[in-house]
Design a protein around this motif. Structure first.
Motif, PDB file in Angstrom:
ATOM      1  N   ASN A 242       0.817  -1.228   0.000  1.00  0.00           N
ATOM      2  CA  ASN A 242       0.000   0.000   0.000  1.00  0.00           C
ATOM      3  C   ASN A 242       0.844   1.269   0.000  1.00  0.00           C
ATOM      4  OD1 ASN A 242      -2.362  -1.503   0.000  1.00  0.00           O
ATOM      5  ND2 ASN A 242      -2.572  -1.453   2.215  1.00  0.00           N
ATOM      6  N   LEU A 243       2.022   1.178  -0.576  1.00  0.00           N
ATOM      7  CA  LEU A 243       2.882   2.353  -0.688  1.00  0.00           C
ATOM      8  C   LEU A 243       2.265   3.358  -1.656  1.00  0.00           C
ATOM      9  CD1 LEU A 243       6.349   0.595  -1.041  1.00  0.00           C
ATOM     10  CD2 LEU A 243       5.433   1.697   1.018  1.00  0.00           C
ATOM     11  N   ALA A 244       2.258   4.632  -1.260  1.00  0.00           N
ATOM     12  CA  ALA A 244       1.794   5.698  -2.143  1.00  0.00           C
ATOM     13  C   ALA A 244       2.961   6.609  -2.473  1.00  0.00           C
ATOM     14  CB  ALA A 244       0.675   6.481  -1.471  1.00  0.00           C
ATOM     15  N   GLY A 245       2.867   7.254  -3.623  1.00  0.00           N
ATOM     16  CA  GLY A 245       3.939   8.132  -4.068  1.00  0.00           C
ATOM     17  C   GLY A 245       4.340   7.800  -5.486  1.00  0.00           C
ATOM     18  N   GLN A 246       5.522   8.220  -5.871  1.00  0.00           N
ATOM     19  CA  GLN A 246       6.000   8.020  -7.223  1.00  0.00           C
ATOM     20  C   GLN A 246       7.265   7.171  -7.234  1.00  0.00           C
ATOM     21  OE1 GLN A 246       6.320  11.725  -9.327  1.00  0.00           O
ATOM     22  NE2 GLN A 246       4.139  12.191  -9.109  1.00  0.00           N
ATOM     23  N   ILE A 247       7.489   6.537  -8.371  1.00  0.00           N
ATOM     24  CA  ILE A 247       8.692   5.722  -8.541  1.00  0.00           C
ATOM     25  C   ILE A 247       9.849   6.643  -8.898  1.00  0.00           C
ATOM     26  CG2 ILE A 247       9.754   3.840  -9.834  1.00  0.00           C
ATOM     27  CD1 ILE A 247       6.944   2.792 -10.413  1.00  0.00           C
TER      28      ILE A 247
ATOM     29  N   GLU B 296       4.233  -4.292  -7.518  1.00  0.00           N
ATOM     30  CA  GLU B 296       2.818  -4.446  -7.819  1.00  0.00           C
ATOM     31  C   GLU B 296       1.936  -4.321  -6.575  1.00  0.00           C
ATOM     32  OE1 GLU B 296       4.304  -8.814  -7.585  1.00  0.00           O
ATOM     33  OE2 GLU B 296       5.089  -6.829  -8.112  1.00  0.00           O
ATOM     34  N   SER B 297       0.672  -4.015  -6.833  1.00  0.00           N
ATOM     35  CA  SER B 297      -0.358  -3.953  -5.790  1.00  0.00           C
ATOM     36  C   SER B 297      -0.021  -2.931  -4.715  1.00  0.00           C
ATOM     37  CB  SER B 297      -0.575  -5.344  -5.173  1.00  0.00           C
ATOM     38  OG  SER B 297      -0.956  -6.284  -6.155  1.00  0.00           O
ATOM     39  N   ASN B 298       0.323  -1.726  -5.142  1.00  0.00           N
ATOM     40  CA  ASN B 298       0.518  -0.595  -4.248  1.00  0.00           C
ATOM     41  C   ASN B 298      -0.400   0.538  -4.708  1.00  0.00           C
ATOM     42  OD1 ASN B 298       2.729  -1.142  -2.194  1.00  0.00           O
ATOM     43  ND2 ASN B 298       3.714  -1.882  -4.064  1.00  0.00           N
ATOM     44  N   LEU B 299      -0.105   1.761  -4.355  1.00  0.00           N
ATOM     45  CA  LEU B 299      -0.905   2.924  -4.749  1.00  0.00           C
ATOM     46  C   LEU B 299      -0.031   3.948  -5.448  1.00  0.00           C
ATOM     47  CD1 LEU B 299      -2.801   3.260  -1.369  1.00  0.00           C
ATOM     48  CD2 LEU B 299      -3.662   2.241  -3.462  1.00  0.00           C
ATOM     49  N   LEU B 300       0.947   3.464  -6.182  1.00  0.00           N
ATOM     50  CA  LEU B 300       1.912   4.340  -6.838  1.00  0.00           C
ATOM     51  C   LEU B 300       1.270   5.078  -8.006  1.00  0.00           C
ATOM     52  CD1 LEU B 300       4.872   1.812  -6.822  1.00  0.00           C
ATOM     53  CD2 LEU B 300       4.521   3.728  -5.244  1.00  0.00           C
ATOM     54  N   ASN B 301       1.661   6.345  -8.180  1.00  0.00           N
ATOM     55  CA  ASN B 301       1.136   7.133  -9.288  1.00  0.00           C
ATOM     56  C   ASN B 301       2.294   7.757 -10.052  1.00  0.00           C
ATOM     57  OD1 ASN B 301       1.977   9.324  -7.726  1.00  0.00           O
ATOM     58  ND2 ASN B 301      -0.047   9.635  -6.833  1.00  0.00           N
ATOM     59  N   GLY B 302       1.957   8.658 -10.947  1.00  0.00           N
ATOM     60  CA  GLY B 302       2.995   9.255 -11.775  1.00  0.00           C
ATOM     61  C   GLY B 302       3.381   8.336 -12.918  1.00  0.00           C
ATOM     62  N   VAL B 303       4.479   8.632 -13.553  1.00  0.00           N
ATOM     63  CA  VAL B 303       4.905   7.911 -14.752  1.00  0.00           C
ATOM     64  C   VAL B 303       5.913   6.828 -14.413  1.00  0.00           C
ATOM     65  CG1 VAL B 303       4.526   9.961 -16.158  1.00  0.00           C
ATOM     66  CG2 VAL B 303       6.814   9.494 -15.232  1.00  0.00           C
TER      67      VAL B 303
END
Length: 447
Positions: A92-97, A113-120
């Motif tokens: 459930n990590l959120a943020g960007q790679i 996989e299966s986290n809350l990552l956004n951005g590109v």
């Protein structure tokens, strides 16, 4: 209906000793020695891009602990302790790679996989020249698939399912000769499927379903003998299928092409891949007769041809139905909303005893339901609605004791509702509306 089978992990967990600057003498505070500062700082930079860590997955990502012992990190077995695997699945990590991951040039497996990552997806990830497996599925990633992804020439599997990626499928993916699994389902990808994708010599699983892809499948399909699972369902693909599709894909086990705009005849060659188990061609514009060659598919367990314009008007047109008796593992058969005419063949009794789902509603079926249908006592779901069937139902209905869903509405059935319907103790849905049934409703069907 679609699914993704994840290959075995490509990295081995290696437990490394903690390297300490000192060994706890007196009250001196000890810090880990991070001999490989580049990997160390790259991981810290990744951590800075994470805005939420509800499970504390990164709680020990600090200088007090050697980075090779941080949660989710595996390293090489020799100095200078390069990071070979980063696995933070389902945290459930959120943020960007962070693009800093591109500095992990010994990385061969990346599981986010299966986290809350956004951005590109950072272009810098294409610097990880040793990457063999990349899984960023089930996140909220946007933007395009990095055009330079073809630089990852050691990739065996890439899984980007269930994101919000846009743009086209990079043609360079087709040049990765090591690629076994390509899963890009459930995104917003558009454009045509690059010709190079159909040339991948070692591909085993190709999942492009639930996007906005257009065009079609090449009419002259080259031999892709390695391909076992192909899902292109729920796109905007069209045109006719290549006549040699079954010969070009001899090891196919799963074929999902439903919810597209394919038309023309279903190629008879689809009866040739001897291991074919699941076929979904539903919700298209296929015409003509259903190939009797399907009867050669001895491993077939799922066949969905519903929502097309397929015809059966004479004995030749119904030959496919007789042939399906050879498919002893057939579990689900969907033929609803086509142009099947005439009586249901008596050969229905020869269908697999494993059959649990049979749907033939929305056709032009007439005559009686063959009483021999009672031999299919494994049926859980039977739908014969919106046809012109007649006769009574008492000769067979009470024998289908495993039925949970029975839909006979909008036909011309006559007689009474037989008391034997009370034997259907598993029934949770029943529709007999718009028929010519008379008499009383059996008490067992009451509240």
């Amino acid at each position: 209906m679609c699914y993704f089978k994840q290959p075995a992990k490509l990295a081995v967990l290696i437990v490394l000793p903690l390297l300490l600057l000192c060994y706890g003498i007196g009250n001196i505070h000890c810090y880990a020695v991070h001999e490989n500062s580049e990997d160390f700082h790259s991981l810290l930079e990744f951590k800075r891009g994470i805005t939420s860590d509800p499970k504390g997955a990164l709680s020990n990502w600090n200088p007090d602990t050697h980075f090779c012992q941080w949660n989710g990190v595996n390293c090489s077995s020799t100095r200078p302790w390069r990071v070979t695997e980063l696995n933070l699945t389902g945290q459930n990590l959120a943020g960007q790679i962070s693009p800093s991951l591109g500095n992990l040039t010994s990385l061969d497996t990346l599981h986010l996989e299966s986290n809350l990552l956004n951005g590109v997806i950072p272009d810098a990830l294409t610097n990880c020249s040793n990457l063999a497996y990349l899984d960023l599925s089930y996140n909220n990633l946007t933007g395009v698939i990095p055009p330079k992804i073809g630089f990852l020439t050691k990739l065996a599997g890439i899984n980007l399912i269930h994101n919000n990626l846009t743009g086209g499928i990079p043609a360079a993916l087709g040049n990765i000769t090591t690629l076994l699994v390509l899963a890009l389902s459930e995104n917003q990808l558009n454009g045509r499927i690059p010709h190079e994708i159909w040339q991948m010599s070692n591909i085993v699983q190709l999942y492009l379903d639930q996007n906005n892809l257009s065009g079609g499948i090449p009419q002259t399909l080259s031999n892709i003998s390695s391909l076992q699972e192909l899902s292109l369902a729920s796109n905007m693909l069209g045109n006719t299928l290549p006549s040699n599709i079954g010969d070009a894909l001899p090891n196919l086990t799963l074929l999902y092409l439903g919810s597209n705009h394919f038309d023309g005849h279903i190629p008879a060659s689809l009866g040739n891949p001897s291991g074919l188990e699941q076929i979904d061609l539903s919700s298209n514009y296929f015409t003509g007769q259903i190939p009797s060659s399907f009867g050669k598919l001895l491993q077939l367990n799922y066949l969905n041809l519903g929502e097309n314009k397929l015809e059966a008007r004479d004995n030749e047109g119904w030959e496919f139905f007789h042939a399906l008796a050879n498919c002893s593992f057939l579990n689900e058969l969907y033929l609803s909303n086509n142009q099947l005419h005439g009586a249901i063949p008596n050969s229905i009794a020869n269908l697999s005893t494993n059959l649990t789902h049979l749907q033939m509603g929305g056709n032009n079926l007439s005559g009686i339901v063959p009483p021999s249908i009672k031999k299919l006592n494994g049926l859980i779901r039977l739908a014969l609605d919106f046809n012109n069937l007649t006769g009574t139902i008492e000769d067979w209905i009470g024998k289908l004791t495993n039925l949970q869903h029975l839909n006979l509405r909008s036909n011309n059935f006559i007689g009474t509702i037989p008391p034997s319907i009370s034997d259907l103790t598993q029934l949770i849905f029943l529709s007999l509306a718009n028929n010519k049934l008379t008499g009383f409703v059996p008490p067992s069907l009451g509240p």
